[in-house]
Design a protein around this motif. Structure first.
Motif, short mmCIF file in Angstrom:
data_model
loop_
_atom_site.label_atom_id
_atom_site.label_comp_id
_atom_site.label_asym_id
_atom_site.label_seq_id
_atom_site.Cartn_x
_atom_site.Cartn_y
_atom_site.Cartn_z
N ALA A 49 4.81 -11.75 3.01
CA ALA A 49 4.76 -11.32 1.56
C ALA A 49 5.49 -9.95 1.41
O ALA A 49 5.71 -9.60 0.12
N LYS A 50 4.53 -8.59 1.97
CA LYS A 50 4.67 -7.14 1.95
C LYS A 50 5.47 -6.79 2.68
O LYS A 50 6.16 -5.52 2.23
N ARG A 51 6.14 -7.33 2.80
CA ARG A 51 7.14 -6.98 4.80
C ARG A 51 6.43 -5.28 5.31
O ARG A 51 6.85 -4.78 5.43
N ARG A 52 5.04 -5.89 5.60
CA ARG A 52 4.06 -5.19 6.29
C ARG A 52 4.46 -5.20 7.72
O ARG A 52 5.05 -6.27 8.29
N PRO A 53 4.42 -3.87 8.71
CA PRO A 53 4.62 -4.21 9.65
C PRO A 53 3.28 -4.72 10.05
O PRO A 53 2.36 -4.04 10.04
N PRO A 108 -4.97 -5.91 1.71
CA PRO A 108 -4.26 -4.93 1.65
C PRO A 108 -3.41 -4.67 0.83
O PRO A 108 -4.09 -5.50 -0.43
N SER A 109 -3.40 -3.31 -0.01
CA SER A 109 -3.02 -3.56 -1.98
C SER A 109 -1.90 -4.82 -1.87
O SER A 109 -0.66 -4.85 -0.98
N ALA A 110 -1.87 -5.17 -3.39
CA ALA A 110 -0.86 -6.33 -2.93
C ALA A 110 0.13 -5.57 -3.68
O ALA A 110 1.07 -6.12 -5.08
N ASN A 111 1.42 -5.08 -3.17
CA ASN A 111 2.69 -4.55 -3.69
C ASN A 111 3.12 -4.99 -1.92
O ASN A 111 3.03 -5.23 -1.01
N PRO A 112 4.49 -4.07 -2.20
CA PRO A 112 5.65 -4.41 -1.36
C PRO A 112 5.54 -3.51 -0.33
O PRO A 112 4.95 -1.84 -1.31
N VAL A 135 3.71 1.94 -4.75
CA VAL A 135 2.31 2.53 -5.48
C VAL A 135 1.97 1.45 -5.38
O VAL A 135 2.25 0.25 -6.08
N SER A 136 0.43 1.68 -4.77
CA SER A 136 -0.40 0.48 -5.25
C SER A 136 0.02 0.14 -6.74
O SER A 136 -0.15 0.39 -7.16
N PRO A 137 -0.23 -1.60 -7.46
CA PRO A 137 -0.84 -1.93 -7.92
C PRO A 137 -2.38 -1.87 -8.42
O PRO A 137 -2.83 -1.72 -7.40
N ARG A 177 4.47 9.08 5.24
CA ARG A 177 4.67 8.88 3.61
C ARG A 177 4.71 7.71 2.84
O ARG A 177 4.04 6.25 4.16
N HIS A 178 3.68 7.09 2.04
CA HIS A 178 3.12 6.10 1.63
C HIS A 178 3.39 5.72 0.31
O HIS A 178 3.08 6.88 -0.57
N TYR A 179 3.16 4.87 -0.95
CA TYR A 179 2.23 4.66 -1.88
C TYR A 179 3.52 5.85 -2.24
O TYR A 179 3.14 6.40 -3.44
MG MG Z 1 -1.84 -0.42 0.79
#
Ligand code: MG
Ligand code: AMP
Length: 340
Positions: free
Chosen positions: A65-69, A151-155, A159-161, A241-243
């Protein structure tokens, strides 16, 4: 409860349901979680995307859902110390930290027990655990009786929600349920400390609980993981790089000087506190009128998101005073600004 594949739906309209935390919806969402579904949940830090932490298939849905590695491990949220003992090996230092800071925005890296599937920890022998303070999430944890990986509920990478609407914007097409618990009290992700060796605690991510607070409770130094200028993570998932907003972002120690040097009308400037000068200009914003780092932290992500939707070619942000909670703000700003 399979999340939408990218491009699978023709309409771009979000479709997640936003639930109020009534006893009935909490029972319903607990059922969704027990059956392996996903629920976006409020926490005191940022909104999380939760699944049963004991169910590998459910947790894989979070990554999709997040396309998180898959090499970026998840934090597991527990209701109480009994639930903690089911999934991880506590030690003396954990007792002290838990008494001082739990429930609250502190994540501990501990040795994991075998019940936690490898997908949650990205194959590591350790697990990240936190006891959240948000009353709705605590009720949901008790209602389902399961530890929740979230984890945070964002792609991934954005930026975190910090509100239910942020979750809807980013994941509305990929998930079905969002529990609305209002705007997050802290607005920055938890402090993470590796406490597997109680003699050598290591701060992996700064948060509203500061290194100095941890040191007072532990009675000794807490080493900080030093971030080098590299895209390679120093700890799993801690990317340079994040957020990051889509617009380019630059950080400045002194925003007045930076503005004097460029200052185009199509660039937005985020000051740490409300400046006495030019406060009426349309392109000048601030995190906290009075310069309160806690308020600034709470508002940072919402402001970055708002400006990212605005007409700005580029964003600029002033770094916070580096001591105390300002360290967490600056960590997020520097990563948000890091080049692609
Ligand atoms: Mg996160
Ligand atoms: P978040 O994306 O805010 O949920 O935070 C998850 C972060 O916690 C990851 O990106 C890692 O940096 C950290 N983390 C989770 N599990 C572990 C672990 N077992 N060891 C080290 N860091 C971890």
């Amino acid at each position: 409860m399979v999340p939408a594949k990218p491009g699978a739906r023709s309409s771009r309209a979000p479709r997640a349901l936003i639930h109020r935390g009534t006893p009935e919806t909490l029972r319903r969402l607990a059922r969704v979680l027990r059956r392996g579904g996903l629920v976006a949940v409020p926490t005191e830090t940022v909104y999380g995307l939760a699944a049963n932490a004991l169910d590998a298939k459910a947790c894989r849905r979070i990554f999709r859902a997040k396309r998180r590695p898959a090499n970026d491990p998840l934090i597991v949220h527990v209701a109480d110390r009994r639930m903690l003992a089911r999934i991880a090996e506590p030690n003396d230092a954990v007792d002290r930290l838990a008494r001082a800071f739990w429930p609250g925005p502190l994540t501990l890296i501990l040795k994991r027990k075998a019940v936690i599937p490898a997908v949650v920890t990205a194959g590591l022998p350790s697990v990240a655990v936190r006891m959240p303070a948000h009353p709705l999430l605590r009720r949901l944890l008790r209602a389902c009786g399961l530890p929740l990986a979230a984890p945070s509920a964002n792609p991934f990478g954005y930026v975190s929600p910090t509100t239910a609407a942020h979750v809807q914007e980013g994941l509305g097409q990929a998930i079905r349920h969002i529990l609305d618990g209002g705007p997050c009290r802290h607005g920055l992700e938890s402090t993470i400390v590796d406490i597997r060796d109680p003699q050598r605690p290591v701060l992996l991510r700064p948060g509203v609980i500061t290194a100095a607070q941890l040191e007072r409770v532990l009675g000794g130094p807490v080493r900080t993981l030093v971030r080098r200028r590299t895209a390679r993570p120093l700890a799993p998932g801690l990317l340079a790089r994040h957020y990051s907003p889509r617009r380019p972002l630059l950080t400045h120690r002194c925003i007045t000087a930076a503005m004097a040097a460029r200052g185009g009308a199509d660039e937005a400037w985020i000051c740490f506190r409300k400046p006495a000068w030019a406060a009426r200009a349309k392109n000048i914003f601030w995190l906290s009128a009075g310069g309160d780092p806690r308020q600034a932290g709470r508002r940072l992500f919402a402001l970055l998101r708002r400006l990212d939707r605005g007409p700005w070619r580029r964003l600029h942000a002033e770094l916070a005073p580096a001591d105390g909670p300002g360290a967490a703000i600056n960590d997020r700003l520097r990563r948000a600004a890091a080049s692609r």
